[in-house]
Scaffold this active site. Structure first.
Site, short mmCIF file in Angstrom:
data_model
loop_
_atom_site.label_atom_id
_atom_site.label_comp_id
_atom_site.label_asym_id
_atom_site.label_seq_id
_atom_site.Cartn_x
_atom_site.Cartn_y
_atom_site.Cartn_z
N GLY A 70 0.82 -1.20 0.00
CA GLY A 70 0.00 0.00 0.00
C GLY A 70 0.86 1.25 0.00
CB CYS A 97 5.11 -4.04 0.19
SG CYS A 97 5.71 -2.38 -0.18
CE1 TYR A 98 1.23 1.22 5.65
CE2 TYR A 98 -0.25 -0.62 6.04
CZ TYR A 98 0.20 0.65 6.36
OH TYR A 98 -0.38 1.32 7.40
CD GLU A 189 2.42 -8.53 -5.10
OE1 GLU A 189 1.98 -7.45 -4.70
OE2 GLU A 189 3.32 -9.15 -4.51
#
Length: 396
Positions: A70, A97-98, A189
């Site tokens: 995000g 990540c976030y 991904e």
């Protein structure tokens, strides 16, 4: 997840018997790809905005959770968080990540901003064995990954160890294998991480222990039963566009309820050469599905003339389609065939996701699809959308 109309009732959710993975969306532009990778492993996955994740987690009872990336910074006041109930439940969690940052912060670690931003290709060095790396990466090897971050973990949560590092990310991969918690600072991904799909496969198969029972054969059988349960003895009008989505929806519904279905093919004047004739021939003579062919090209082209804004175009198309369907429903009733209470559409999962605004999800609206955000509130028919949970490749 949509700006749903009061009269528009969607089909029941996917059967509870399937293993499921919940994907908590923090606004990444590539969250859909996470769902695609999970489904490629034969496991049903569903994306839910972080604001609705608590309720979705209770309802879905997933076997594992993935926290997406995000644009926010975890260290800023008011930044999004994952529901604590996810961590309290004992299910495996993968933070990307976030998602990695908020997992670390929520479990007792520390995250800071202001460090060197890293966007693009990076080389990750494997520092410890991991169930995520099983049969893919070995200690000491370096592998290309795709980074996109500005924050950095400065103190790991209790119980975690470092499994991978990069030049600008000393905590590129962290894990607590006892609790089955994993955090990746890179995006597995995307295709830019060559082994990313394999890492997600290991999370799904080896960490969460899911065997993969989400198949299109099973979906087809379940969808037919759901359609019958929803429609009962009612009549359905299916809007045909000539594309694969509405065509598959129509054939599926016809298998379920037979001649209770009437397809309405609206020729809006924007089709390819001879496409209308091909559609009419296919449905009337090959599938033997009752079909009404409506030439509304003058009406559509007339109202779209001079309109340049894409959102206005989509909403105009949605309104005109419903006008045509309402008129045809009345004709069916006048012929003594019973009123059409249901409108069937080939709505897909990306249609739903892309039509979400910030009020329903963390990302701004990509576009209001005419079959989601474009439907008018005055629509009297209830919706039958058997493909609403599928991506395009699953429909094909």
């Amino acid at each position: 997840m949509t700006a749903a109309q009061p009269a528009a009732e969607s089909m029941p959710k996917v059967a509870s018997a399937h293993d499921k993975i919940l994907i908590v969306d923090f606004g990444s532009q590539v969250t859909q790809l996470i769902a695609r990778r999970v489904r490629e492993e034969g496991v049903y996955s569903e994306i839910v905005p972080f604001q609705k994740a608590e309720a979705a987690f209770r309802e879905m009872k997933p076997k594992a959770v993935i926290l997406s990336g995000g644009p926010e910074s975890v260290h800023e006041a008011g930044s999004p968080r994952a529901p604590q109930s996810i961590f309290d439940s004992g299910v495996p969690v993968l933070g990307i990540c976030y998602g990695q940052m908020t997992m670390a912060a929520q479990l007792g670690g520390e995250v800071e901003g202001g460090h060197a931003r890293e966007f693009g290709r990076a080389d990750l060095e494997v520092k410890a064995p991991s169930n995520l790396f099983d049969s893919i990466w070995s200690i000491g090897e370096k592998h290309p990954v795709w980074m996109s971050h500005g924050d950095r973990i400065t103190k790991m949560p209790p119980g975690f160890v470092v499994a991978g590092v990069s030049a600008n990310a000393p905590f590129a991969v962290i894990q607590d294998e006892k609790r089955k918690y994993y955090g990746l600072m890179f995006h597995p991904e995307v295709v830019h991480t060559p082994d990313g799909a394999k890492l997600i496969r290991n999370f799904v198969r080896k960490v969460a222990g899911l065997t993969g029972d989400w198949t299109m054969r099973a979906f087809r059988e379940e969808a037919i039963e759901k359609i019958r349960a929803q429609v009962g003895k009612g009549r359905v009008i299916c809007g045909l566009s000539g594309g694969v989505d509405s065509a598959v929806a129509a054939v599926l519904i016809h298998e379920a309820i037979g001649d209770q279905l009437t397809c309405v093919f609206v020729d809006h004047g924007l089709l390819r050469l001879d496409e209308a004739r091909t559609v009419v021939d296919l449905f009337r003579h090959h599938y033997n599905i009752p079909l009404v062919h409506v030439d509304a090209s003058k009406q559509f082209l007339g109202e779209l003339a001079g309109v340049t804004d894409p959102e206005v175009k989509r909403k105009t198309i949605g309104r005109l389609f419903i006008d045509v369907f309402d008129a045809e429903a009345k004709k069916i009733a006048e012929k003594g065939q019973g009123s059409a209470d249901f409108l069937a559409q080939g709505t897909l999962y990306p249609d739903v996701i892309e039509s979400v605004s910030f009020t329903g999800g963390p990302s701004v609206t990509i576009k209001s699809h005419h079959n989601v955000g474009g439907l008018p509130a005055r629509m009297k028919m209830k919706l039958v959308e058997p493909l609403r949970e599928l991506f395009k490749d699953e429909v094909r």
